[in-house]
Enzyme design. Structure first.
Site, PDB file in Angstrom:
ATOM      1  N   SER A 209       5.979  -3.028  -0.352  1.00  0.00           N
ATOM      2  CA  SER A 209       4.956  -2.329  -1.134  1.00  0.00           C
ATOM      3  C   SER A 209       4.152  -1.374  -0.242  1.00  0.00           C
ATOM      4  O   SER A 209       4.727  -0.502   0.393  1.00  0.00           O
ATOM      5  CB  SER A 209       4.064  -3.352  -1.841  1.00  0.00           C
ATOM      6  OG  SER A 209       3.244  -2.750  -2.809  1.00  0.00           O
ATOM      7  N   ASP A 347       9.531  -2.012 -12.470  1.00  0.00           N
ATOM      8  CA  ASP A 347       8.296  -2.284 -11.710  1.00  0.00           C
ATOM      9  C   ASP A 347       7.123  -1.662 -12.469  1.00  0.00           C
ATOM     10  O   ASP A 347       7.045  -0.436 -12.607  1.00  0.00           O
ATOM     11  CB  ASP A 347       8.418  -1.650 -10.311  1.00  0.00           C
ATOM     12  CG  ASP A 347       7.233  -1.974  -9.393  1.00  0.00           C
ATOM     13  OD1 ASP A 347       6.144  -2.292  -9.919  1.00  0.00           O
ATOM     14  OD2 ASP A 347       7.413  -1.897  -8.168  1.00  0.00           O
ATOM     15  N   HIS A 378       7.548  -5.983  -9.594  1.00  0.00           N
ATOM     16  CA  HIS A 378       6.989  -5.588  -8.303  1.00  0.00           C
ATOM     17  C   HIS A 378       7.066  -6.776  -7.348  1.00  0.00           C
ATOM     18  O   HIS A 378       6.336  -7.754  -7.491  1.00  0.00           O
ATOM     19  CB  HIS A 378       5.542  -5.127  -8.461  1.00  0.00           C
ATOM     20  CG  HIS A 378       5.000  -4.462  -7.229  1.00  0.00           C
ATOM     21  ND1 HIS A 378       5.334  -3.172  -6.868  1.00  0.00           N
ATOM     22  CD2 HIS A 378       4.177  -4.925  -6.244  1.00  0.00           C
ATOM     23  CE1 HIS A 378       4.726  -2.861  -5.729  1.00  0.00           C
ATOM     24  NE2 HIS A 378       4.037  -3.908  -5.327  1.00  0.00           N
TER      25      HIS A 378
END
EC number: 3.1.1.23
Length: 427
Positions: A209, A347, A378
């Site tokens: 991320s 996501d 995610h």
């Protein structure tokens, strides 16, 4: 009258049954839509240039060409995958044993990272270290990081995991600055420590991320940063905060709600350090004031926090400038080592428009492959048959499988060049 009542009565239960049936059908329809049950399972979409490296990877990484099958009941919902990762991290996550290292930064900040030694021999018999940068406000004690580290150790990798500055609840800040979206200082210090302490080790760079943005920016900042790096893997990053800013305020896919939750978490972390960041006795960045502290209390989005606090740690004059300069977007084309960019099509945090960035890059560059499974949310990517997910995720396995393949590729290349040198020497 009696006759008409007798004639009508048998029809009433049929009406009720029809209403019940319609209600059940409506509920089932909502469940099927919300859980995305009609969505197929398929191998991930792969975007890459045809090259010797990509052909080797397709042969050596079965997960790239095999269908990813999430848990049947809920695994096709990006929201549930994301919520499970956010709330639970992982199931039955192990507790790898590591040593915490402390590094003093030039501005007085104290960077920390955790070092985990390998638990078996590596597949190519070499010394390889994974240098890992977690997601926003995350650290080595998060369950998804622990699960991944344990798996990597068992595959013969040493792991170094950066703890984002200010993220560990029991570690005080030693300067009026905490981690930001694209600051590579702490990650760079950790990598330099590893290179110096283990002069023989090769590096595999991994970012999750926000950590994906940091590692890609770090590698692209300088060619020196790519020395001894075998490859880089970025999972679920958004590539450009400037482009993401607009989409992150939309209600589509509940992104505005996720934004609020992440801002709330960020706020708590900043406020837990308010004495060091906003106290009277500290030398604050010139632009950081008490007014910013009061704005922080009312902030409901990450953008407001970034604008009022985070950009000021590095002296940016506007949010636009901060997002422009700190995104890895302008550095990706300067990365020459093999680069795997992984996103999930469902996501809810990363808008599909942002995926044109890795797609365009992997269509141009032979060292880049973009992997896009239909499901995973995610940082979820849970696997499992019906209801209960397995401890290891598709993501954990893919990162290690890709790293193993690159290690084999490098060994094959060096073996070929050694043979060529021997042959030319004989001639």
């Amino acid at each position: 009258f009696n006759m008409s009542v007798m004639l009508e009565t048998p029809e009433l239960p049929a009406v009720f049954d029809g209403v019940k049936l319609a209600a059940v059908a409506a509920v089932l329809y909502v469940i099927v839509r919300c859980l995305n049950l009609k969505s197929p399972t398929a191998p991930p979409e792969l975007i890459y240039q045809d090259s010797a490296l990509s052909r080797f990877l397709l042969k050596s990484c079965p997960l790239l060409t095999k269908e990813y099958i999430p848990p049947l009941i809920w695994g096709k919902s990006g929201h549930i995958q994301t919520a499970l990762y956010g709330k639970m991290g992982r199931v039955r996550s192990p507790h790898p044993y590591g040593h915490r290292k402390y590094l003093t930064m030039p501005d007085g900040a104290t960077a920390t990272f955790d070092l985990f030694e390998p638990q078996s021999d590596h597949c190519i018999g070499e010394d390889v270290t994974m240098v890992i940068c977690p997601g926003i406000a995350n650290h080595s004690e998060k369950q998804y990081i622990r699960t991944f580290v344990d798996y990597a150790q068992k595959n013969g990798y040493r792991c170094a995991v950066l703890n984002h500055l200010g993220a560990l609840p029991n570690i005080e800040l030693t300067s009026p600055r905490m981690f930001t979206y694209g600051c590579t200082w702490e990650f760079s210090a950790m990598v330099n420590y590893i290179k110096k302490t283990y002069p023989q080790t090769q590096l595999v760079v991994v970012g999750f991320s926000l950590g994906g943005n940091i590692v890609c920016k770090y590698l692209g900042e300088s060619q020196v940063n790519q020395e001894r790096v075998m490859c880089c893997v970025s999972v679920c990053q958004g590539y450009s905060a400037l482009r993401a800013q607009e989409t992150f305020m939309q209600w589509d896919q509940c992104r505005r709600f996720y934004n609020f939750l992440m801002a709330d978490n960020m706020k708590k972390i900043i406020l837990s350090h308010r004495q060091v960041l906003f106290g009277d006795n500290v030398k604050k960045p010139q632009s950081l004031s008490d007014a910013d502290l009061s704005k922080l209390y009312t902030a409901t989005s990450l953008m407001q926090i970034d604008d009022n606090v985070m950009r000021k740690f590095h002296g940016y004059s506007s949010l636009k400038e901060y997002y422009e300069e700190e995104s890895c977007l302008h550095y990706l084309h300067r990365i020459y080592v093999p680069l795997l960019l992984v996103n999930a099509a469902d996501d809810p945090l990363v808008h599909e428009s942002l995926l044109s960035i890795p797609r365009a890059l992997s269509e141009k560059r032979e060292n880049v492959m973009h992997v896009l499974p239909l499901h995973g949310g995610h940082l979820g990517f849970f696997e499992g048959s019906v209801l209960f997910p397995e401890p290891l995720t598709w993501m954990d396995k893919l990162v290690v499988q890709y790293a193993n393949a690159i290690c084999q590729w490098e060994k094959t290349k060096s073996h070929c060049s050694d043979t060529e040198q021997a042959v030319s020497g004989q001639e």
